[in-house]
Structures are given as C-alpha cells and as structure tokens.
Scaffold this motif. Structure first.
Motif, mmCIF file in Angstrom:
data_model
loop_
_atom_site.group_PDB
_atom_site.id
_atom_site.type_symbol
_atom_site.label_atom_id
_atom_site.label_comp_id
_atom_site.label_asym_id
_atom_site.label_seq_id
_atom_site.Cartn_x
_atom_site.Cartn_y
_atom_site.Cartn_z
ATOM 1 N N ASP A 1 0.823 -1.207 0.000
ATOM 2 C CA ASP A 1 0.000 0.000 0.000
ATOM 3 C C ASP A 1 0.857 1.257 0.000
ATOM 4 N N ARG A 2 0.665 2.067 -0.996
ATOM 5 C CA ARG A 2 1.180 3.431 -1.044
ATOM 6 C C ARG A 2 0.539 4.077 -2.276
ATOM 7 N N ILE A 3 0.034 5.269 -2.126
ATOM 8 C CA ILE A 3 -0.565 5.940 -3.285
ATOM 9 C C ILE A 3 0.548 6.621 -4.071
ATOM 10 N N LYS B 1 -7.602 -4.290 2.469
ATOM 11 C CA LYS B 1 -7.150 -3.192 1.619
ATOM 12 C C LYS B 1 -7.936 -3.148 0.308
ATOM 13 N N ASN C 1 -9.078 0.068 -2.074
ATOM 14 C CA ASN C 1 -9.193 0.048 -3.532
ATOM 15 C C ASN C 1 -10.655 0.156 -3.986
ATOM 16 N N HIS D 1 -11.574 3.714 -3.771
ATOM 17 C CA HIS D 1 -10.862 4.410 -4.845
ATOM 18 C C HIS D 1 -11.645 4.281 -6.157
ATOM 19 N N HIS E 1 -3.837 12.770 -7.695
ATOM 20 C CA HIS E 1 -4.040 11.443 -8.284
ATOM 21 C C HIS E 1 -5.309 11.523 -9.119
ATOM 22 N N GLN F 1 -6.928 7.971 -13.927
ATOM 23 C CA GLN F 1 -5.928 6.917 -13.740
ATOM 24 C C GLN F 1 -6.515 5.738 -12.946
ATOM 25 N N VAL F 2 -7.236 6.038 -11.884
ATOM 26 C CA VAL F 2 -7.799 4.964 -11.062
ATOM 27 C C VAL F 2 -8.919 4.232 -11.827
ATOM 28 N N LYS G 1 -10.509 -4.842 -12.061
ATOM 29 C CA LYS G 1 -10.520 -4.365 -10.681
ATOM 30 C C LYS G 1 -11.835 -4.623 -9.949
HETATM 31 C C1 CS2 Z 1 -5.526 2.461 -7.181
HETATM 32 C C2 CS2 Z 1 -4.269 1.815 -6.603
HETATM 33 O O1 CS2 Z 1 -5.035 2.832 -9.460
HETATM 34 C C3 CS2 Z 1 -5.723 2.186 -8.663
HETATM 35 O O2 CS2 Z 1 -6.567 1.414 -9.035
HETATM 36 O O3 CS2 Z 1 -6.638 2.036 -6.453
HETATM 37 O O4 CS2 Z 1 -3.193 1.918 -7.452
HETATM 38 C C4 CS2 Z 1 -3.934 2.409 -5.228
HETATM 39 O O5 CS2 Z 1 -3.499 3.736 -5.339
HETATM 40 C C5 CS2 Z 1 -2.890 1.599 -4.518
HETATM 41 O O6 CS2 Z 1 -3.302 0.260 -4.445
HETATM 42 C C6 CS2 Z 1 -2.612 2.150 -3.127
HETATM 43 O O7 CS2 Z 1 -1.814 1.278 -2.430
#
Ligand code: CS2
Length: 473
Positions: free
Chosen positions: A219-221, A284, A289, A292, A358, A362-363, A370
């Motif tokens: 985990d790290r953004i 997590k 996620n 996110h 961010h 991108q996410v 996902k």
């Molecule tokens: C995010 C992950 O891009 C994505 O789908 O959800 O890359 C997220 O930033 C990382 O898993 C954080 O650890």
C-alpha cells in the motif's frame, strides 16, 4: 529541462554491492514502494547485497531514463502541507524486457537472484478475474507456450524457473505485489496452469520443491509522474531527474513469511511479516481500492479530475462510507484488532491529500480487472448472508456508465465491453452483467443484485450521479 542530471556522482548514497532481487514491472509503484523498503532494510542492516535488477515489460522508456542516472531516482514524498525529496539507490541494474525478452529469462535464472518481485498490474497476469484461470485463449500466452522468448509475465516466470531448474541456480521466492486477492496463491496457480499447458511435468515437481509464492499486501498511493512533478523535483534538489516519482508519505507492506531462500530483512524497514496475509489483502482491496474505484467512477460522472476533489464532495465520501460501513464491514474477515470503519476513515483522509493530484481517470483504468477483487467479492458475501449490497451495485453501475460514456476506454476488455453496449439502459446493464470473464454467472443472475445494478444504472443514465446520491443519502 536543462541542468545537471542526477547520477551516482551527484547522489552521495552508495550503490548496492550486488543484486539479490529481480523485479518485473519497473513502474512508479515499485520505485516508491518495494525499492524504498529494500533500500531502508539494507541501510538498517548495514548489508548492501540486496540490490535490485528491474525489468521493464511494455516499453524500454523507464530503462532508458534510468540508465544515464546510474539507476538513481528521487521519490518526492508529498504530504498535505510539505514535500520531501529523497534519492533511492537500491536499483542497481535495468533490463528492457520489451527489446530483449531472452534477457529476462537469463536474469530470473541467475544464481545471485534469490527473490523475484512483481508489480505488473492486474491485467499483467492475463487471467480471467471471475475464475482466476490463466487466459489460454490470449494470443500472447499462446505464443509464449511455443519456444519464443516469452513476453508475458507468467511465461517469463515459467521459462526463467525452467532455466533455473536446468542450471541448478537454486531455490527462489516469487513475491506478487499486485492488488489481487490471495496474490501469492493466484500467481502460483497461473504458473502451474502454464506449466501444465506446456506439458512440463518435471518442472512442476521442481517448482513445488524449490519455489515459494508468498502473498503480500502492498500500500502506497503513487500517482503517475507529470512534467510538473519533474520540474518541482529539479527546483527542490537542484538536479534534473527524468525518473523521479511522487508518493504519499504513508507506506505499508504485509508479507507472508514463506520464503524458499534468503530474503532482505524488510522488517527492519517497517514491513510486517505474518503467517497469514489474506485478511490484510481483503481489507485493503475491499476498503481502500474499492473506495478508490467508487470515487473514480462517481468522480468522473461529477466532473472531478482528482481523487482528492472527489472525496471532498460529501455525497461521494458518503457513498464510500455507505459501502464500507453497511456492506464491507459486516462481512469482512478483517485482521484481528483492526476496526474496518476506522481503517476506512484513515483511507479517506489519505485520499483527501490535495498535494497528490491522483487523477480519477488513472484509477478508473482497467475496471474489468478491478471490479471483482474490489467490489464483487463483497457483493457475493453480502448476498450469501441475505443482504442487499446496494452500494456495491452503485459502484458497478457507475463503472458501467463509465464504460458507456467514455470514448477511448482504457481497459484490456474494451472491445468486449463496447460490443455489449446499445439499446435501453436495461439491455446494456444486462449484457454487461453477462460478461462472464468479469461477473461469475451465479452473481450476475442473482435477482437482488441484478435488479439493484439495473435500476441504479438506469437512474444514473436518466438523472445523473449527484441526484442519485442525494436521494440515497
Ligand atoms: C488504485 C491503486 O489505481 C488504482 O486502481 O486504487 O493503485 C492504489 O493507489 C494503490 O493500491 C494504493 O496502495
């Protein structure tokens, strides 16, 4: 940009003495996560033998930018109010796997390599998210089953292990650092399926004895680096660095303590080695996620460019809290001592960091890969216990709207998804739910889930995300 370039000459820290780790997928995430843990572990132990050889998979760009810098790069840590640059020198070599795939096989079979780590993103595994099976219809997988130098990750691993078995280079540990549930077991199974398809029975026995596939939660953004980020690094450090990355201050690594050979003392750098990682991974994936992805799809619908902007809108943060509090927390087998709602709040606070920028786009990428681990597993468990996962359904419907309204969808299943569009919203929802590589048939057919997704999809199309959220909250 002009100015002096970062290199071994300008950066004071020492290059590792030797290489012990081969890393597949030399992207921003690896550079800001495992490489930093490895560097800190080497510093803490006073043992600089765990240098990394990084492999770029899809283009030679990362390798080309790092080579003139002697593999050094800056991590710019961005907190809400302050930014702190640091130079990382754990990377010792780079291999351009796109130009020279045979070199990857050679690397993985080197005697000095004791650990192989991977950050190749969900789609890099070339499996079907709904079943976890290797996609044997994928033309690249099929081509790797012939004798060509392999270009897929699983092909590279199998051919590398095959070479290792032949040369007696000894045991090795393969550490998946991607956001997949049970990532170690999943990768182990894909490797086995490739071995079976290639008819390599003897290799299967060798792998069972000499290779381990521990699970990890990483985990790290780490948002994609922009030209503005590179300019800021130069202003702060006085050096030009074409390979810099930006990350939040937070970082976490939980690793299953199951290694076939020596490993870096990552625990000295704050990693936690445990017997069972799966509760951490599930936590997590289903909280961080999942939120996110919710914020990305709902955020795009509400015209928010970044995750920080999206989570600042109370309706969108409310959707995340609804998902976490009412649907994830009641069914999740969380690690002992962790309160799921508190963890959720800490995650939303990290998302709110305005300095990260961010992007929601991108996410939103690769949604087909996902949805399963982030949202659908929660839905299945809720339905099994008689619940109605309506927040998950909102996330799925928001993803469907993204699929229907995005001109150039960035997703490995873009073609299949586009073919599912057309007709009434109910037709579209039904056809998208019918994509079996994403939705297991039992889930797609479940009347509660089906109805919830279809109704929400229609509401989003007719009234827009804000109106739908305002009514729910
Ligand atoms: C995010 C992950 O891009 C994505 O789908 O959800 O890359 C997220 O930033 C990382 O898993 C954080 O650890």
């Amino acid at each position: 940009m002009s100015g002096e370039r970062l290199s071994a000459r300008t950066a004071p820290s020492a290059t590792p003495e030797s290489v012990g780790i081969a890393h597949l997928g030399l992207g921003a995430f690896h550079k800001a996560h495992q490489a930093v843990f490895t560097e800190d572990a080497m510093l803490a132990a006073g043992d600089r033998r765990w240098g990394i050889c990084g492999v770029t998979q899809r283009s030679g760009r990362a390798a080309a930018l790092l080579a003139p810098q002697d593999c050094r790069y800056t991590v710019l840590e961005r907190g809400p109010d302050a930014a702190e640059p640091r130079v990382v020198s754990a990377l010792r070599e780079v291999v351009d796997g796109s130009a020279d795939p045979a070199a990857v096989v050679e690397l993985l079979a080197r005697e000095d390599i004791r650990v192989i780590t991977l950050t190749v993103t969900e789609k890099g595994y070339r499996h079907d998210p709904a079943t976890g099976d290797l996609n044997l219809a994928d033309p690249e997988v099929l081509a790797d089953l012939t004798e060509r130098p392999p270009r897929t990750v699983v092909g590279q691993l199998v051919r590398g292990l095959q070479r290792r078995a032949g040369t007696g280079a000894g045991p090795v540990t393969v550490v998946s650092c991607d956001n997949l549930p049970a990532n170690g077991r999943t990768l182990r199974r894909l490797v086995q399926q490739f071995i079976d398809a290639a008819g390599l029975a003897e290799l299967a026995a060798w792998v069972s004895e000499h290779v381990r596939f521990p699970a990890t939660m990483v985990d790290r953004i780490v948002p994609a680096t922009t030209a503005d980020d590179l300019a800021e690094v130069q202003t702060r450090t006085g050096l030009r660095d074409e390979a810099a990355v930006v990350a939040e201050p937070f970082r976490q690594w939980v690793v299953e303590d199951d290694f076939a050979a020596a490993r870096p003392p990552w625990e000295l750098a704050g990693a936690v080695l445990v017997a069972d990682v799966e509760p951490w991974e599930a936590l997590k994936l289903r909280v961080l996620n999942a939120s996110h992805s919710m914020l990305a799809y709902l955020g795009l619908a509400c015209r928010h460019a970044t995750i920080a902007e999206a989570v600042a809108e109370p309706l969108l943060a409310g959707a995340c809290r609804g998902l976490i509090g009412s649907e994830v927390a009641p069914v999740l087998a969380a690690p002992s001592g962790v309160d799921v709602r508190d963890y959720g709040e800490s995650v939303l606070a990290r998302f709110a960091n305005p300095a990260l920028r961010h992007t929601t786009a991108q996410v939103a990428k690769d949604g087909s890969q996902k949805l399963g681990p982030r949202l659908l597993d929660t839905a299945s468990e809720q339905l099994a216990s008689g619940g109605d996962p309506s927040w998950v359904a909102l996330g799925v419907a928001a993803w469907m709207r993204h699929v229907a309204t995005t001109e150039t969808l960035d997703d490995p299943l873009a073609g299949v998804l586009r073919d599912a569009l057309g007709g009434t919203p109910a037709d579209e929802a039904s056809r998208l739910l019918g994509v079996e590589r994403i939705f297991a048939p039992e889930l797609a057919r479940h009347p509660v889930f089906r109805d919830s997704v279809t109704t929400t999809y229609r509401q989003l199309a007719e009234r827009g995300a804000r109106a739908v959220l305002a009514e729910r909250l």
